[in-house]
Design a protein around this motif. Sequence first.
Motif, PDB file in Angstrom:
ATOM      1  N   CYS A   1     110.475  54.198  81.855  1.00 30.64           N
ATOM      2  CA  CYS A   1     110.979  53.429  80.714  1.00 30.64           C
ATOM      3  C   CYS A   1     110.000  53.495  79.537  1.00 30.64           C
ATOM      4  CB  CYS A   1     111.180  51.983  81.137  1.00 30.64           C
ATOM      5  SG  CYS A   1     111.807  50.963  79.809  1.00 30.64           S
TER       6      CYS A   1
ATOM      7  N   HIS B   1     112.821  66.943  75.101  1.00 23.75           N
ATOM      8  CA  HIS B   1     112.590  65.579  75.555  1.00 23.75           C
ATOM      9  C   HIS B   1     111.203  65.087  75.147  1.00 23.75           C
ATOM     10  CE1 HIS B   1     111.123  62.607  78.567  1.00 23.75           C
ATOM     11  NE2 HIS B   1     112.220  62.015  78.170  1.00 23.75           N
TER      12      HIS B   1
ATOM     13  N   ARG C   1     117.748  63.858  84.723  1.00 22.20           N
ATOM     14  CA  ARG C   1     118.734  62.933  85.306  1.00 22.20           C
ATOM     15  C   ARG C   1     120.022  63.706  85.510  1.00 22.20           C
ATOM     16  NH1 ARG C   1     116.430  59.244  81.433  1.00 22.20           N
ATOM     17  NH2 ARG C   1     115.005  58.023  82.708  1.00 22.20           N
TER      18      ARG C   1
END
Length: 534
Positions: free
Chosen positions: A478, A132, A101
């Motif tokens: 998500c 991550h 992002r």
Amino acid sequence: MEVDLHLPSTLVVLSAIFVLVAVLYGFHPLTRWRLRKIPGPPPQWYAGNLLEVMRQSSYHFYIRNARKYGKIFKVWYGATPVIVVTDADLGRAINLRNPNRHTAMGPAAIMAPKDRMFDSDGILLTKDRAYHRSIRNAWQPAFFSESLNGYANLMNSGADRLIKRLGKAAAKGQEVNIWRMLGDLTMDVVGTASFGVEFRTQEDDEIDSSASKDSRELVMAAQTIFQMGGAGGSLYLPIVVLCPVLLPLVRLIAGAFPDERMKKILKARTKLQQTCTKLLEQARARMEAEASGKKPERGLAPGSFMQHMAQAKHHPGVKNGSPFTDTEIVQQAFGFLLAGYETTASALAFTIYNLSANPDKAARLMQEVDAFGRDRVPQNSDLEQLPYVQAVFKEALRLFPPGHISIREAVEDLNLNGHHIEKGTWLHVSLCGIHRDPEVWDKPDDFVPERWMPGAPEEATEAQKRAWMPFGDGIRACVGKRFAWEEALIALLRIFQRFEFKLSPGQVPLEVRSPFTLGPAKGIFVTPILRGEE
Ligand code: HEM
């Protein structure tokens, strides 16, 4: 008399430099030339399209421009061009190949690295791929079926408190801002699930006086960060938006002379960090006490996300597989709250808005709710018995996806349908643009839950099903989707077991704002009405 012949020429040179700099930073001729073949709304000098985006909301601005310029267009955020994509397949390909992002333009962007640690190293913004993966894997068990079954009680108690508040308003025939109330509900549920202390944000005096001091301080710190944390929070921000090269300098100045907003955010962050560290110490004491057969007094609730993180370890290849540090745990717990609170509240509020504006759909939903049982308290495993409630929620997420953009940064040079995009370019996969594409959807702007009912004449085609992506896609999709789904369905079922809603006049079409996530501009105003006998 001696005349200084150099003065005018110095002035000319300085003026020329000034004009050149003004043109380079105000007009960006080179970048414009590079991106000239990508269509888009004409930018203004310096501000680019920012003023229009702010006036119309990026949500409307992207939908309108997609209909005008097609599925790839460019928008200027001050000095930064952003490539917006509203094609489902292209969007998926981008999300799959570009996991980073870009750093949002929130006040955090101008804070010193030590003050930014919540953002830069948390799950939402980290750009280190192995790190991550390691954090994301540690998050996953919090959403396994076993954990979700455990959250149902918490979600039902949150719904009980909301119903009590709605009941008071219904008895007086009082209008309420349902978005606000749902925000209190989701803060209550997500905060308690994450931090393991009762958030109790639904009491009438905002924070229950019986809540512990830790809990109160935590809620107040989290609320301050939310209130202050939106884009445009600090006075230093416009400088960075207009001239990103000044970021290091602005960071230095802002670090030395933070403005009032930044001071409040910093204070709240420190408080959050301190309180969480204290809770973690208590949790460790609890675990030790339990291991030695004693019963500890307080600490993180067993099963809470933070307790779960306190027991998690990194991948063997990351930080030598060590346990998460206190700071990392707090980052993740705050990320849970940040990502899960407003998104779910807005999704629920949009659902109630759409149902109130479409009484025939609300009637069908209430029929299903009644068949399930007006007094029955649902568990996670019961939710599949509610296909129409699910369809309604899905359709509300199509029209108003709270996380309406998958924000990405090109990790390498890309070819987007023949357009060359350089590494580092900001990419926005516009989920609302995809969800309202007239080439994909019949009646794209209408609320038709039947699209999601198997066998209905309106049932979505395979292409439409593929184009529904309110939770994003790829490895940054998500992670809390199943939690959100469970929380929303339980809330909708419990609310409509007791109430229906009258929409206050003047709200169709709904005014929205989307500085970061998509939400109603001022709220959604309805009068709750206690439902009659079955
Ligand atoms: C209806 C409610 C929700 C919606 C619509 C929603 C939507 C989204 C979207 C669109 C993204 C970005 C996907 C992308 O960049 O491609 C995202 C990411 C994320 N969401 Fe949600 N979300 C919701 C609720 C939640 C909840 C309840 C939690 C946590 C309990 C959560 C945690 C996260 C996290 C941690 C990320 C970042 C994942 C990563 O970068 O690996 N979300 N969400």
